[in-house]
Write an enzyme that holds these catalytic residues in place. Structure first.
Site, PDB file in Angstrom:
ATOM      1  N   LYS A  88       0.686  -1.427   0.125  1.00  0.00           N
ATOM      2  CA  LYS A  88      -0.239  -0.277   0.150  1.00  0.00           C
ATOM      3  C   LYS A  88       0.831   0.901   0.458  1.00  0.00           C
ATOM      4  O   LYS A  88       0.584   2.096  -0.789  1.00  0.00           O
ATOM      5  CB  LYS A  88      -1.189   0.185   1.893  1.00  0.00           C
ATOM      6  CG  LYS A  88      -1.669   1.443   0.952  1.00  0.00           C
ATOM      7  CD  LYS A  88      -2.199   1.399   3.226  1.00  0.00           C
ATOM      8  CE  LYS A  88      -1.651   1.285   3.479  1.00  0.00           C
ATOM      9  NZ  LYS A  88      -1.059   3.150   4.434  1.00  0.00           N
ATOM     10  N   ASN A  89       2.037   1.448   0.932  1.00  0.00           N
ATOM     11  CA  ASN A  89       2.182   2.590   1.034  1.00  0.00           C
ATOM     12  C   ASN A  89       3.352   3.142  -0.520  1.00  0.00           C
ATOM     13  O   ASN A  89       3.913   4.041  -0.487  1.00  0.00           O
ATOM     14  CB  ASN A  89       3.522   2.691   2.772  1.00  0.00           C
ATOM     15  CG  ASN A  89       2.159   2.702   3.726  1.00  0.00           C
ATOM     16  OD1 ASN A  89       1.178   2.969   3.497  1.00  0.00           O
ATOM     17  ND2 ASN A  89       2.715   2.266   4.884  1.00  0.00           N
ATOM     18  N   ARG A 148      -3.690  11.123   5.266  1.00  0.00           N
ATOM     19  CA  ARG A 148      -2.600  11.804   4.759  1.00  0.00           C
ATOM     20  C   ARG A 148      -1.902  11.677   3.920  1.00  0.00           C
ATOM     21  O   ARG A 148      -0.780  12.542   3.492  1.00  0.00           O
ATOM     22  CB  ARG A 148      -1.648  11.394   5.942  1.00  0.00           C
ATOM     23  CG  ARG A 148      -3.029  11.556   7.494  1.00  0.00           C
ATOM     24  CD  ARG A 148      -1.860  10.931   8.223  1.00  0.00           C
ATOM     25  NE  ARG A 148      -0.966  12.053   8.582  1.00  0.00           N
ATOM     26  CZ  ARG A 148      -1.288  13.321   8.820  1.00  0.00           C
ATOM     27  NH1 ARG A 148      -1.407  13.524   9.639  1.00  0.00           N
ATOM     28  NH2 ARG A 148       0.496  14.439   8.968  1.00  0.00           N
ATOM     29  N   CYS A 171      -3.595  13.023  13.763  1.00  0.00           N
ATOM     30  CA  CYS A 171      -4.569  11.454  13.456  1.00  0.00           C
ATOM     31  C   CYS A 171      -4.693  10.807  14.308  1.00  0.00           C
ATOM     32  O   CYS A 171      -3.950  10.813  15.485  1.00  0.00           O
ATOM     33  CB  CYS A 171      -2.679  11.065  12.627  1.00  0.00           C
ATOM     34  SG  CYS A 171      -2.974   9.558  11.781  1.00  0.00           S
ATOM     35  N   ARG A 212       1.919  14.405  13.680  1.00  0.00           N
ATOM     36  CA  ARG A 212       2.148  13.816  12.332  1.00  0.00           C
ATOM     37  C   ARG A 212       1.862  15.440  11.558  1.00  0.00           C
ATOM     38  O   ARG A 212       1.783  15.887  10.704  1.00  0.00           O
ATOM     39  CB  ARG A 212       1.298  13.010  11.668  1.00  0.00           C
ATOM     40  CG  ARG A 212       1.189  11.726  12.537  1.00  0.00           C
ATOM     41  CD  ARG A 212       0.628  10.822  11.628  1.00  0.00           C
ATOM     42  NE  ARG A 212       0.905   9.996  10.717  1.00  0.00           N
ATOM     43  CZ  ARG A 212       0.796   9.399   9.993  1.00  0.00           C
ATOM     44  NH1 ARG A 212      -0.316   8.561   9.649  1.00  0.00           N
ATOM     45  NH2 ARG A 212       1.709   8.783   8.665  1.00  0.00           N
ATOM     46  N   ASP A 266       4.427  -0.014  12.495  1.00  0.00           N
ATOM     47  CA  ASP A 266       3.303  -0.684  11.326  1.00  0.00           C
ATOM     48  C   ASP A 266       3.307  -1.972  11.944  1.00  0.00           C
ATOM     49  O   ASP A 266       2.213  -2.702  11.720  1.00  0.00           O
ATOM     50  CB  ASP A 266       3.756  -0.599   9.985  1.00  0.00           C
ATOM     51  CG  ASP A 266       3.041   1.173  10.005  1.00  0.00           C
ATOM     52  OD1 ASP A 266       3.549   2.021  10.428  1.00  0.00           O
ATOM     53  OD2 ASP A 266       3.602   1.581   8.016  1.00  0.00           O
ATOM     54  N   ARG A 300      -8.563  -0.082   4.714  1.00  0.00           N
ATOM     55  CA  ARG A 300      -8.743   1.192   4.378  1.00  0.00           C
ATOM     56  C   ARG A 300      -6.668   0.920   3.802  1.00  0.00           C
ATOM     57  O   ARG A 300      -6.748   1.182   2.665  1.00  0.00           O
ATOM     58  CB  ARG A 300      -7.741   2.330   5.362  1.00  0.00           C
ATOM     59  CG  ARG A 300      -8.517   3.306   5.088  1.00  0.00           C
ATOM     60  CD  ARG A 300      -8.595   4.532   6.790  1.00  0.00           C
ATOM     61  NE  ARG A 300      -7.465   4.627   6.332  1.00  0.00           N
ATOM     62  CZ  ARG A 300      -6.741   5.983   5.734  1.00  0.00           C
ATOM     63  NH1 ARG A 300      -7.115   6.608   7.148  1.00  0.00           N
ATOM     64  NH2 ARG A 300      -5.303   6.473   5.691  1.00  0.00           N
TER      65      ARG A 300
HETATM   66  C1  EPZ Z   1       4.957   6.781   6.379  1.00  0.00           C
HETATM   67  O1  EPZ Z   1       3.874   7.638   7.177  1.00  0.00           O
HETATM   68  C2  EPZ Z   1       3.765   5.627   6.530  1.00  0.00           C
HETATM   69  N1  EPZ Z   1       2.602   5.962   6.005  1.00  0.00           N
HETATM   70  C3  EPZ Z   1       2.892   5.496   8.152  1.00  0.00           C
HETATM   71  O2  EPZ Z   1       2.435   3.934   7.542  1.00  0.00           O
HETATM   72  C4  EPZ Z   1       4.145   4.728   8.838  1.00  0.00           C
HETATM   73  O3  EPZ Z   1       3.565   4.083  10.020  1.00  0.00           O
HETATM   74  C5  EPZ Z   1       5.456   6.099   8.719  1.00  0.00           C
HETATM   75  O4  EPZ Z   1       5.936   5.798   7.727  1.00  0.00           O
HETATM   76  C6  EPZ Z   1       6.692   5.395   9.370  1.00  0.00           C
HETATM   77  O5  EPZ Z   1       7.398   4.024   9.326  1.00  0.00           O
HETATM   78  C7  EPZ Z   1       2.863   5.868   4.968  1.00  0.00           C
HETATM   79  O6  EPZ Z   1       3.855   5.375   3.689  1.00  0.00           O
HETATM   80  C8  EPZ Z   1       1.283   6.633   3.595  1.00  0.00           C
HETATM   81  P1  EPZ Z   1       7.021   9.954   8.996  1.00  0.00           P
HETATM   82  P2  EPZ Z   1       4.772   9.066   7.474  1.00  0.00           P
HETATM   83  O7  EPZ Z   1       6.853  10.961   8.289  1.00  0.00           O
HETATM   84  O8  EPZ Z   1       5.348   9.193   5.646  1.00  0.00           O
HETATM   85  C9  EPZ Z   1       7.338  12.968  12.262  1.00  0.00           C
HETATM   86  C10 EPZ Z   1       0.598   2.406   8.014  1.00  0.00           C
HETATM   87  O9  EPZ Z   1       0.123   2.087   8.992  1.00  0.00           O
HETATM   88  N2  EPZ Z   1       7.335  13.610  11.193  1.00  0.00           N
HETATM   89  O10 EPZ Z   1       8.425   8.804   8.212  1.00  0.00           O
HETATM   90  O11 EPZ Z   1       4.285  10.007   7.563  1.00  0.00           O
HETATM   91  C11 EPZ Z   1       6.426  12.228  12.256  1.00  0.00           C
HETATM   92  O12 EPZ Z   1       5.291  13.300  13.113  1.00  0.00           O
HETATM   93  C12 EPZ Z   1       1.219   3.482   7.909  1.00  0.00           C
HETATM   94  O13 EPZ Z   1       0.308   2.472   6.872  1.00  0.00           O
HETATM   95  C13 EPZ Z   1       8.107  15.035  11.823  1.00  0.00           C
HETATM   96  O14 EPZ Z   1       8.200  15.806  12.830  1.00  0.00           O
HETATM   97  O15 EPZ Z   1       5.690   8.848   8.066  1.00  0.00           O
HETATM   98  C14 EPZ Z   1       6.447  10.675  13.412  1.00  0.00           C
HETATM   99  O16 EPZ Z   1       7.233  11.134  13.997  1.00  0.00           O
HETATM  100  C15 EPZ Z   1       0.251   5.219   9.137  1.00  0.00           C
HETATM  101  N3  EPZ Z   1       7.611  16.198  10.618  1.00  0.00           N
HETATM  102  C16 EPZ Z   1       8.430  10.892  12.190  1.00  0.00           C
HETATM  103  O17 EPZ Z   1       8.489  11.767  11.633  1.00  0.00           O
HETATM  104  C17 EPZ Z   1       6.981  16.387   9.494  1.00  0.00           C
HETATM  105  O18 EPZ Z   1       7.850  16.851   8.350  1.00  0.00           O
HETATM  106  C18 EPZ Z   1       8.052  10.145  11.393  1.00  0.00           C
HETATM  107  O19 EPZ Z   1       7.150  10.138  10.160  1.00  0.00           O
HETATM  108  C19 EPZ Z   1       6.948  14.548   9.059  1.00  0.00           C
HETATM  109  C20 EPZ Z   1       7.511  14.004   9.648  1.00  0.00           C
END
Ligand code: EPZ
Length: 416
Positions: free
Chosen positions: A22-23, A91, A115, A120, A303, A395
């Site tokens: 998916k991702n 998102r 979320c 996030r 995840d 989803r």
């Molecule tokens: C991706 O989300 C995945 N989603 C998530 O999958 C997954 O949990 C996550 O990566 C971590 O592996 C998709 O790929 C669509 P991040 P993403 O930006 O990209 C912080 C699932 O169940 N951060 O790597 O949104 C954030 O808050 C899902 O399939 C900032 O602070 O995750 C988090 O603590 C849910 N500022 C950390 O970084 C930013 O601008 C990692 O988030 C961006 C992120």
């Protein structure tokens, strides 16, 4: 609303195949906005988040046909505006910002907002796009971005964000000059997106490491790509085998990218045989407690945290699970406790004391992976478990209950 009803206690046995990731598929679909022509993406799973991304791309003007084998024609983009209604639903919609801005010089994309699993924010995406020359303002909950032409830049991420790395990698493909992303996310889905972009003529190196270099090109050709298998779905299916003391083989299993998950399952006492794209799991009672800390790839994936927790509720002793990626990803704990688990949360740590047996109960899903963890618990529990708010599961998992049923689970979907 629909719910899933499980009569637990049946050992699962047999072969099952993981679907496309998916991702990864979501990011590759967003990347089609980078150029005109007909893109071809295969191995796309049929699930709600993919439908949402289709709706968003169609709203922008992309013509889409097919389901598992998608054809996306992004020649005529009518608008560059991603509305709140779609971004709040998913998102990953925010991933259209980088490609739209790089190709058209402007974009208006709703801020995703909070979320269930955490705040996030998207500040790192925005800061990096600004470093590449974009002028960004935030008005009425929308990111308004414009830029005559994106330019390459050296970008250091405060933390390795998956979505941020994807957004910037896509934008940088059409920027003037070279972009270097340092402290980039190393997740396999980044490697898969880079492969898709390379199929379109992008010049990317270093994907899968902490430093990714992208040399901008004037124009890309359509993407031709098959999406990698879903490592999280594969891990969930393996735990389904383990938690029911069964014997399950997952095909189309990206074992090379599942090191941390497979190692933890072995530490817990599961027997795992693996080959290039296949993993077989066997387990019986006598599971051992472990300590797990979620961290960016190649660490243990956030995840998989909820699903592993369900398994550890039945281990003989006390396990510690530390969640370092999202600040609110323990909502499933209260529901697992309703099924007889003994878990207490202390700040970012869940202390899981193994019990002999879980009991069926009515429980409520709160997010995608929490739903999966409750279904896993239900498969092992004595009696009937009813998991409501199952739209969270839909989803991100393709036909999960059908796959589990074929492995011998007594599981069905009902109207509540
Ligand atoms: C991706 O989300 C995945 N989603 C998530 O999958 C997954 O949990 C996550 O990566 C971590 O592996 C998709 O790929 C669509 P991040 P993403 O930006 O990209 C912080 C699932 O169940 N951060 O790597 O949104 C954030 O808050 C899902 O399939 C900032 O602070 O995750 C988090 O603590 C849910 N500022 C950390 O970084 C930013 O601008 C990692 O988030 C961006 C992120």
């Amino acid at each position: 609303m629909e719910c899933i009803v499980i009569n637990g206690g049946r050992p699962l046995q047999g072969l099952v195949a993981a679907s496309g990731a998916k991702n990864s598929a979501l990011a590759v679909m967003a990347a089609t906005l980078l150029c005109s022509g007909e893109h071809r993406i295969s191995g796309v799973p049929e699930l709600c988040d993919i439908s949402t991304m289709k709706r968003l791309l169609e709203h922008l003007g992309v013509r889409i046909t097919g389901s598992a084998d998608l054809r996306l024609d992004a020649t005529h983009i009518d608008i560059v505006d991603a509305p709140y209604e779609l971004v709040k639903t998913m998102r990953a919609s925010f991933l259209v910002l980088g490609p739209l801005l790089a190709r058209f010089g402007n974009a208006r994309v709703s801020l995703p907002g909070g979320c269930a699993i955490g705040l996030r924010p998207v500040d790192i995406h925005i800061k990096a796009l600004e470093a590449m020359g974009a002028h960004i303002s935030i008005e009425n909950g929308y990111v308004n971005a414009f830029c005559e032409r994106m330019r390459g830049a050296r970008i250091l991420f405060d933390m390795p964000t998956v979505g941020g790395t994807e957004n910037i990698m896509m934008a940088a493909c059409l920027a003037d000059g070279v972009t270097v992303i340092e402290n980039a996310a190393r997740e396999p889905e980044i490697i898969d997106l880079a492969a898709a972009l390379r199929s379109a003529g992008a010049l990317i190196t270093g994907d899968g490491t902490g430093t990714i270099t992208i040399e901008g090109v004037r124009q890309l050709a359509p993407i031709v790509h098959t999406v990698m298998p879903d490592r999280i779905e594969a891990g969930t299916l393996l735990i389904a085998g383990a938690i029911t003391e069964g014997d399950v083989t997952v095909e189309n299993c990206p074992v090379a990218y599942m090191g941390a998950t497979l190692e933890k399952l072995r530490d817990i006492g599961c027997i795992i045989d693996e080959s290039e794209n296949c993993a077989r799991i066997r387990a019986d009672r006598g599971l051992k407690p472990v300590e797990v800390t979620t961290s960016p790839y190649p660490g243990f994936p956030t995840d998989m945290q909820a699903q592993l927790m369900s398994l550890l509720t039945l281990a003989g002793g006390t396990s510690l699970i530390r969640e370092t990626i999202f600040e609110n990803r323990f909502i499933h704990v209260a529901e697992l406790d309703r099924m007889g688990a003994r878990i207490r949360v202390e700040r970012d740590c869940a202390v899981v004391t193994g019990v002999e047996q879980l009991e069926g109960a009515r429980v409520m899903a709160s997010d995608l992976r929490a739903s999966a963890s409750l279904i896993l618990a239900g498969l092992a529990a004595r009696g009937t478990t009813v998991v409501s708010r199952i739209y969270h599961l839909d989803r991100g998992y393709e036909a999960l209950e059908e796959k589990l049923r074929r492995l011998g689970a007594d599981i069905r979907r009902e109207q509540e």
